[in-house]
Motif scaffolding. Structure first.
Motif, mmCIF file in Angstrom:
data_model
loop_
_atom_site.group_PDB
_atom_site.id
_atom_site.type_symbol
_atom_site.label_atom_id
_atom_site.label_comp_id
_atom_site.label_asym_id
_atom_site.label_seq_id
_atom_site.Cartn_x
_atom_site.Cartn_y
_atom_site.Cartn_z
ATOM 1 N N ARG A 75 4.977 5.588 -33.681
ATOM 2 C CA ARG A 75 4.443 4.584 -32.754
ATOM 3 C C ARG A 75 5.324 4.601 -31.512
ATOM 4 O O ARG A 75 6.456 4.141 -31.526
ATOM 5 C CB ARG A 75 4.459 3.189 -33.379
ATOM 6 C CG ARG A 75 3.456 2.989 -34.511
ATOM 7 C CD ARG A 75 3.467 1.540 -34.960
ATOM 8 N NE ARG A 75 3.021 0.657 -33.893
ATOM 9 C CZ ARG A 75 3.536 -0.547 -33.641
ATOM 10 N NH1 ARG A 75 4.532 -1.012 -34.374
ATOM 11 N NH2 ARG A 75 3.071 -1.299 -32.650
ATOM 12 N N HIS A 77 4.493 3.161 -28.516
ATOM 13 C CA HIS A 77 4.374 1.936 -27.722
ATOM 14 C C HIS A 77 3.873 0.786 -28.597
ATOM 15 O O HIS A 77 3.167 1.006 -29.598
ATOM 16 C CB HIS A 77 3.402 2.130 -26.559
ATOM 17 C CG HIS A 77 3.832 3.167 -25.577
ATOM 18 N ND1 HIS A 77 3.705 4.525 -25.811
ATOM 19 C CD2 HIS A 77 4.400 3.037 -24.336
ATOM 20 C CE1 HIS A 77 4.162 5.194 -24.761
ATOM 21 N NE2 HIS A 77 4.585 4.317 -23.857
ATOM 22 N N ASP A 78 4.212 -0.426 -28.198
ATOM 23 C CA ASP A 78 3.620 -1.581 -28.875
ATOM 24 C C ASP A 78 2.283 -1.931 -28.214
ATOM 25 O O ASP A 78 1.841 -1.252 -27.281
ATOM 26 C CB ASP A 78 4.590 -2.766 -28.878
ATOM 27 C CG ASP A 78 4.843 -3.346 -27.485
ATOM 28 O OD1 ASP A 78 4.101 -2.998 -26.530
ATOM 29 O OD2 ASP A 78 5.776 -4.163 -27.342
ATOM 30 N N ARG A 79 1.642 -2.979 -28.679
ATOM 31 C CA ARG A 79 0.300 -3.324 -28.199
ATOM 32 C C ARG A 79 0.272 -3.700 -26.719
ATOM 33 O O ARG A 79 -0.786 -3.646 -26.079
ATOM 34 C CB ARG A 79 -0.264 -4.477 -29.034
ATOM 35 C CG ARG A 79 0.555 -5.747 -28.980
ATOM 36 C CD ARG A 79 -0.052 -6.873 -29.795
ATOM 37 N NE ARG A 79 -1.274 -7.375 -29.180
ATOM 38 C CZ ARG A 79 -1.864 -8.520 -29.513
ATOM 39 N NH1 ARG A 79 -1.328 -9.265 -30.480
ATOM 40 N NH2 ARG A 79 -2.948 -8.917 -28.915
ATOM 41 N N TYR A 80 1.433 -4.068 -26.181
ATOM 42 C CA TYR A 80 1.496 -4.486 -24.784
ATOM 43 C C TYR A 80 1.884 -3.349 -23.836
ATOM 44 O O TYR A 80 1.992 -3.550 -22.634
ATOM 45 C CB TYR A 80 2.486 -5.641 -24.624
ATOM 46 C CG TYR A 80 2.161 -6.813 -25.512
ATOM 47 C CD1 TYR A 80 1.077 -7.649 -25.224
ATOM 48 C CD2 TYR A 80 2.902 -7.074 -26.655
ATOM 49 C CE1 TYR A 80 0.764 -8.717 -26.046
ATOM 50 C CE2 TYR A 80 2.592 -8.140 -27.487
ATOM 51 C CZ TYR A 80 1.520 -8.955 -27.180
ATOM 52 O OH TYR A 80 1.199 -10.015 -28.000
#
Length: 544
Positions: A75, A77-80
């Motif tokens: 992963r 990047h995060d959701r933001y």
């Protein structure tokens, strides 16, 4: 129900589960007893028995399957949209890794008989799921490198040798335990680390730098910190790169992708980028290779120990299957040709175990003679034991017939894993050349090895003759590079022969010397010469 009358299951071996992996391995238990002081032997046995029972349990075997069927995911990047560069693992992976940490597989440096007990535990643990052995090995091996800087060692060593597994990425000072990875290899250099182009720019704070560059292989990228080689103004230097900085922010550690590997699939290996990445120097500028040499020696020994563990599990599965499976009117293990195959495999496994534990005992001793012995014996053992692992795993799978080609048997996972250790920490040519380097520059290393081999002088004429042949090889080191593999093979074999002649049952030593040192052995397994007593060799290898 329709069809059930045709589905009676017969002539299938029971699962090899619910047993003590340590206690069922006679070669290993005897080596532990041989190399452990009496005052701590009971403690070491109890610890290894507990680990062996866990390793043989249905629960841990199921976790190993789950960890392989659900490999790690990257992963970035995060959701933001924030860059996080995290590797996600199946919960089974964390359970297994936590079990390995709690069993002391990173704590050899601080305990009595630490290296012998850890090597035995590592050999047992490899048989559960070898993927978790990478972070365990890296963390264990980081300690001698960090000791080049007493301040760093005092800060990090208690966490690395801890029995507490803390998977969270957070400020290291807040964690009771930590894991280390390693990022040395670059795409243009491979084992030639002096071709590295990653640069290190000094900062105002003494001992701190910013790194910029690319690493082609990063081991265990979910770790808390990494040892890295980079070019500083004074030359190639070792650095410690933490994932989380003291203020709680993430260091610049950009994971570009995870490698899609042949085996070791439960474990993550990555390509990473440094782009103004904060690092602390370990040791002096320009002495990076010398700083990491202790780490390299420890991980090379782990390669040999890990391959011995993979061989042991492959042989255990093959002997177990053949002891129960019937064909052509009797048990497979009782058929002369199959007995020859199983005994041949068992010899390879026992010889690997004996040499690996002898090296661990030398690490515990720490004396000048034993350090000299390790300088030559570790690369020789790493070369030979890891080379023998793949053919052993493939032959063991064949002993199960078609069953061995099916994933549920576990043998395909062993086969895929078996070449790894011959590549990791320097492939075969690198090890052979390192042996030549030691022979030319460090005569005390050869003297120590010959002293060890000479302890069996006169016990077996085939061993004595093989030692004379080794002397002939050693007499002319000019132009030896082209025959370096042959020389290293002979050195490893006479070391194994010396150990087996002194410590193994007579039938094991006799069969090993006749086949490996006497020249009466074919190119494949199952070609042991006639006249040997093979039944007790096979029975000794059976996981009772």
């Amino acid at each position: 129900m329709a069809g059930t009358s045709t589905h009676t299951v017969t002539n299938q071996p029971p699962p090899l589960v619910g047993y003590d992996v340590f206690a069922a391995d006679r070669a290993l238990t005897e080596a532990v007893r041989r190399h452990t002081a009496p005052d701590v032997l009971d403690e070491v046995r109890a610890e290894l028995t507990a680990l062996g029972r866990a390793a043989g349990s249905a629960q841990l075997q199921e976790w190993a399957v789950q960890a392989n069927e659900q490999p790690p995911r990257l992963r970035t990047h995060d959701r933001y949209g924030h860059r996080i560069d995290e590797v996600e693992f199946h919960p089974a992976w964390h359970r297994l890794l936590g079990k390995g940490v709690s069993a002391g597989l990173t704590g050899a440096w601080t305990r009595p008989a630490g290296h012998v007990r850890r090597a035995a535990g590592f050999l047992v643990w490899t048989q559960v799921e070898a993927g978790t052995c990478c972070p365990l090995s890296m963390t264990h091996a980081a300690v001698p490198a960090l000791r080049a800087d007493p301040g760093l060692a005092a800060e990090w060593e208690p966490r690395l040798t801890s029995t507490v597994y803390d998977r969270a990425l957070r400020v290291p000072g807040e964690k009771p335990g930590a894991l280390f990875g390693m990022a040395m290899t670059e795409k243009q250099g491979g084992s030639d680390v002096r071709a590295n182009t990653t640069g290190a720019r000094p900062l105002a704070e003494a001992g701190t730098y910013l790194l910029t560059g690319h690493k082609w292989f990063c081991s265990a990228p979910m770790s808390d910190a990494f040892l890295v080689l980079a070019d500083a103004p004074g030359g190639l230097t070792c650095f410690l790169v933490p994932r989380v900085l003291p203020d709680g922010s993430r260091n610049v550690f950009l994971i570009q992708r995870l490698k899609d590997k042949l085996g070791n699939r439960s474990n993550a290996s990555a390509e990473i980028e440094f782009d103004g990445t904060w690092a602390r120097r370990v040791g002096e500028e320009g002495r990076g290779v010398r700083t990491v040499i202790g780490m390299v020696a420890a991980t090379r020994l782990d390669c040999a120990v890990g391959s011995a563990g993979l061989m042991r599990q492959a042989v255990a599965q093959a002997v177990h299957h053949c002891a129960h499976r019937e064909a052509f009117g009797g048990k497979l293990a009782d058929k002369p040709l199959m007995r020859n195959v199983l005994a041949d495999l068992a010899l390879e496994s026992e010889a690997a175990t004996a040499l690996a534990l002898r090296l661990a005992a030398a690490c515990d001793d720490g004396g000048e003679q034993e350090r000299a012995f390790l300088r030559l014996a570790v690369p020789a053992a790493k070369y030979w034991i890891t080379k023998r692992c793949a053919p052993v795993a493939v032959e063991a799978a064949e002993c199960l017939g078609g069953n061995g080609y099916v994933e549920e048997s576990g043998l395909p996972r062993l086969v895929r894993e078996s070449p790894l250790n011959s590549v990791w920490e320097g492939a075969g040519n690198v090890q052979a050349l390192d042996v030549l380097r030691a022979l030319r520059r460090e005569p005390g290393a050869l003297d120590a090895c010959l002293t060890e081999i000479g302890r069996a002088h006169g016990a077996d004429h085939r061993l004595d003759r093989a030692v004379k042949g080794l002397f002939t090889e050693l007499a002319d080191l000019e132009g030896a590079e082209g025959r370096a593999r042959r020389l290293v093979e002979r050195l490893a074999l006479v070391l194994q022969g010396s150990l087996l002649v002194r410590y193994a049952p007579p039938e094991v030593a006799d069969a090993f010397c006749a086949s490996r040192l006497g020249g009466d052995h074919g190119a494949s397994f199952g070609t042991l010469p006639s006249g040997l007593d093979l039944r007790p060799v096979v029975e000794r290898a059976r996981p009772a």
